[in-house]
Design an enzyme around this catalytic site. Structure first.
Site, PDB file in Angstrom:
ATOM      1  N   CYS A  74       0.888   2.241   2.368  1.00  0.00           N
ATOM      2  CA  CYS A  74       1.732   3.118   1.407  1.00  0.00           C
ATOM      3  C   CYS A  74       2.884   2.969   0.796  1.00  0.00           C
ATOM      4  O   CYS A  74       2.712   1.263   0.869  1.00  0.00           O
ATOM      5  CB  CYS A  74       2.062   3.947   2.720  1.00  0.00           C
ATOM      6  SG  CYS A  74       3.102   2.500   3.809  1.00  0.00           S
ATOM      7  N   PRO A  96       2.839  -8.024   2.814  1.00  0.00           N
ATOM      8  CA  PRO A  96       3.824  -8.682   1.929  1.00  0.00           C
ATOM      9  C   PRO A  96       4.848  -7.713   2.345  1.00  0.00           C
ATOM     10  O   PRO A  96       4.771  -5.671   2.100  1.00  0.00           O
ATOM     11  CB  PRO A  96       3.666  -8.371   0.226  1.00  0.00           C
ATOM     12  CG  PRO A  96       2.548  -7.193   0.867  1.00  0.00           C
ATOM     13  CD  PRO A  96       1.373  -8.157   1.985  1.00  0.00           C
ATOM     14  N   ASP A 153       3.645  -2.250   6.138  1.00  0.00           N
ATOM     15  CA  ASP A 153       3.288  -3.110   5.183  1.00  0.00           C
ATOM     16  C   ASP A 153       2.808  -2.312   3.115  1.00  0.00           C
ATOM     17  O   ASP A 153       2.013  -1.665   3.516  1.00  0.00           O
ATOM     18  CB  ASP A 153       1.909  -3.226   5.781  1.00  0.00           C
ATOM     19  CG  ASP A 153       0.537  -4.439   4.725  1.00  0.00           C
ATOM     20  OD1 ASP A 153       0.477  -4.239   3.740  1.00  0.00           O
ATOM     21  OD2 ASP A 153      -0.341  -4.870   5.167  1.00  0.00           O
ATOM     22  N   HIS A 154       3.067  -3.071   2.359  1.00  0.00           N
ATOM     23  CA  HIS A 154       3.252  -2.871   1.201  1.00  0.00           C
ATOM     24  C   HIS A 154       1.983  -2.576   0.586  1.00  0.00           C
ATOM     25  O   HIS A 154       1.744  -0.988  -0.327  1.00  0.00           O
ATOM     26  CB  HIS A 154       3.935  -2.829   0.132  1.00  0.00           C
ATOM     27  CG  HIS A 154       5.240  -2.225  -0.013  1.00  0.00           C
ATOM     28  ND1 HIS A 154       5.137  -0.702  -0.793  1.00  0.00           N
ATOM     29  CD2 HIS A 154       6.676  -2.178  -0.558  1.00  0.00           C
ATOM     30  CE1 HIS A 154       6.426  -0.473  -2.018  1.00  0.00           C
ATOM     31  NE2 HIS A 154       7.073  -1.382  -1.193  1.00  0.00           N
ATOM     32  N   ARG A 155       1.053  -2.743   1.425  1.00  0.00           N
ATOM     33  CA  ARG A 155       0.026  -2.440   0.296  1.00  0.00           C
ATOM     34  C   ARG A 155      -1.247  -1.090   0.772  1.00  0.00           C
ATOM     35  O   ARG A 155      -1.822  -0.368   0.564  1.00  0.00           O
ATOM     36  CB  ARG A 155      -1.593  -3.856   1.321  1.00  0.00           C
ATOM     37  CG  ARG A 155      -1.043  -5.389   0.380  1.00  0.00           C
ATOM     38  CD  ARG A 155      -1.567  -6.203   1.017  1.00  0.00           C
ATOM     39  NE  ARG A 155      -1.319  -5.947   2.436  1.00  0.00           N
ATOM     40  CZ  ARG A 155      -2.478  -6.598   3.419  1.00  0.00           C
ATOM     41  NH1 ARG A 155      -3.084  -8.199   2.541  1.00  0.00           N
ATOM     42  NH2 ARG A 155      -1.586  -7.145   5.048  1.00  0.00           N
TER      43      ARG A 155
END
Length: 520
Positions: free
Chosen positions: A494, A320, A490-492
């Site tokens: 940070c 994501p 990657d929004h997972r």
């Protein structure tokens, strides 16, 4: 005295890195050649790199399996070698002096297998030091004499007919191409490699009486590939290079003349202008390229192109990602680079040093996500990948332990890897293991982009072109050198605060390079 030879088949070895096949780029030996242990016999392209494959046997090549351009699965035969005899008076004895039929291998073969961990299946530039050092050894060529009866049966065909009876090798043409393959120039990091005879697609040369064709004066794998894609027979072309060597320009001209098309020498792209049928009967399309009834051209995904497509698709499916960007005044950075003096350090190396410093401040971005364990894995070392466009497609060479290198050291290593990428000499180790990627798309003359993360990494920094723009500086409007920086993460791993902090620090270093002094 009768001569007995123990014929052995050399199979395409396990290539590692999860690779299951390789495409034959160029044969380095022909049927009838003598080969030594560790001698490179074929150049192949994998999804990771273009490498040479060394043979673990010593003897005479009796068969080659697979045509140039053909993909071969791991474990299928590449060549057959008669290991019990040689071209001279040693026929009937092995290299150890044992009878030809003796199953024991030569000491050289034993040493080879010991160095390779017992398999003997190691790629040049990929495995043991023994295989790497042997790649540049001299290659010996055996000339088998044709019996008088066989010659009479063939009539009076001259030496340029390109064919030879069973057990004989067609002699080289007396002109156009040097016979001494050891004296040929270095191309793409491969020394002494001959331009092996092309075999029609789908046909494998074996010892069942297959005729062998005269060598083609081509030493560039790129030229061979372009000719295949455009349906050209290299044997019908006249080279404009030294000694009749066929160059890329010769292929471009021949394709333009035959197809009535305009072809750019830089890209190989073409635009139909006449619709003249090609050898396969389809107008404006090279022979051998798949097409459907609508006329659409189908180009198979192979090698590095296929690997990159799989990686990018997986990145989009699993990660994501989000992107942020900022414009930065790079005028002071360019001045600092000039102040470094000679030799000039590349701008990419300076930006690489900025990137490493930013990762030291935000180590959570030098990470990967273990989806099975549902864990974020922060990595201790920065192995910096950088995107490079080559004639073989997009590749990402890796600078190992970039966090330990100075700007000048980064420049030297990136220059070395870039040269290897353009020549097709990158090893699989040079293309794997990156933890963060720097993408300089400004070389294409564009300002911005939203990069796709190089899976399984957590982020990528993109750099656009540096161009003069009106900019507010010191309370006045002035022309300044401005660059757009984009950051995909990657929004997972940070949130936006960390990503924004990373990108802002990079932009601050671009605008005020003295900030880097804190990280040195």
């Amino acid at each position: 005295m009768s001569t007995h030879r123990d014929e052995r088949e050399f199979l395409l070895p396990d290539l590692g890195e999860g690779l299951t096949e390789a495409e034959i780029v160029r044969w380095l030996v022909e049927v009838g050649d003598e080969v030594a242990v560790d001698q490179a016999v074929v150049e192949v392209e994998t999804a990771k790199a273009q490498v040479e494959v060394p043979c673990p046997f010593e003897g005479v090549v009796t068969a080659r399996h697979g045509a140039e351009g053909e993909a071969r699965p791991v474990g299928t035969p590449l060549i057959a070698v008669a290991v019990g005899g040689s071209a001279g008076g040693a026929a009937g004895r092995s290299s150890t002096g044992k009878p030809a039929g003796a199953p024991a291998s030569s000491p050289a073969e034993d040493r080879y297998r010991e160095a390779a961990g017992g398999s003997g299946n190691v790629l040049v530039g990929y495995g043991t030091g023994a295989s790497k050092s042997a790649a540049s050894g001299a290659r010996r060529r055996r000339r088998a004499l044709t019996a008088a009866g066989s010659a009479a049966g063939r009539g009076t065909t001259g030496p340029l007919d390109g064919h030879a009876p069973h057990g004989a090798v067609a002699p080289n043409p007396p002109t156009a191409f040097p016979a001494d393959r050891a004296a040929r120039p270095v191309v793409g990091g491969v020394t002494g490699a001959s331009a092996a005879a092309s075999i029609p697609s789908g046909a494998a040369a074996d010892h069942e009486g297959t005729a062998h064709r005269a060598p083609v004066p081509v030493i560039s794998p790129l030229v061979r590939r372009l000719a295949r894609e455009r349906g050209l027979d290299l044997r019908a072309l006249h080279g404009s290079g030294p000694g009749g060597l066929i160059l890329r320009a010769d292929v471009d001209r021949a394709a333009a003349v035959r197809g009535g098309r305009t072809i750019t020498a830089d890209s190989g792209d073409s635009a139909d202008s006449g619709g003249v049928p090609t050898t396969d009967g389809r107008a404006g399309q090279p022979a051998g390229v798949g097409a459907d009834p609508t006329g659409a051209v189908r180009i198979p995904l192979r090698g590095i192109t296929a690997a990159m497509a799989d990686k990018l698709s997986r990145s989009r499916r699993e990660i994501p990602d989000a992107t942020c960007w900022v414009d930065a005044d790079a005028t002071e950075l360019l001045a600092a680079r000039r102040a470094m003096g000679e030799p000039t350090v590349s701008l990419l190396a300076v930006l690489a040093r900025v990137t490493v410093a930013a990762l030291a401040r935000h180590p959570e971005l030098n990470a990967t996500v273990d989806t099975d364990a549902r864990e974020i894995v922060r990595l201790p070392a920065v192995h910096l990948g950088f995107a490079a466009q080559t004639p073989r497609g997009l590749v990402v060479p890796v600078v190992r332990d970039a966090h330990t290198l100075s700007t000048e050291q980064l420049h030297r290593e990136m220059s070395r890897l870039t040269a290897c990428a353009r020549d097709g000499r990158l090893t699989p180790a040079d293309l794997t293991g990156s933890t963060f990627t720097l993408n300089n798309y400004g070389v294409f003359g564009v300002d911005g982009s939203t990069p796709i993360i190089n899976h399984p990494e957590a982020a990528m920094l993109g750099v656009g072109r540096i161009v003069e723009k009106p900019w507010a500086h010191a309370g006045q409007l002035a022309l300044r050198h401005v660059v757009q920086l984009s950051f995909t993460f990657d929004h997972r791993v940070c949130d936006g605060g960390v990503a924004g902090g990373f990108l802002r620090y990079v932009a601050d270093c671009v605008e005020r390079p003295t900030l880097l002094l804190r990280s040195l």
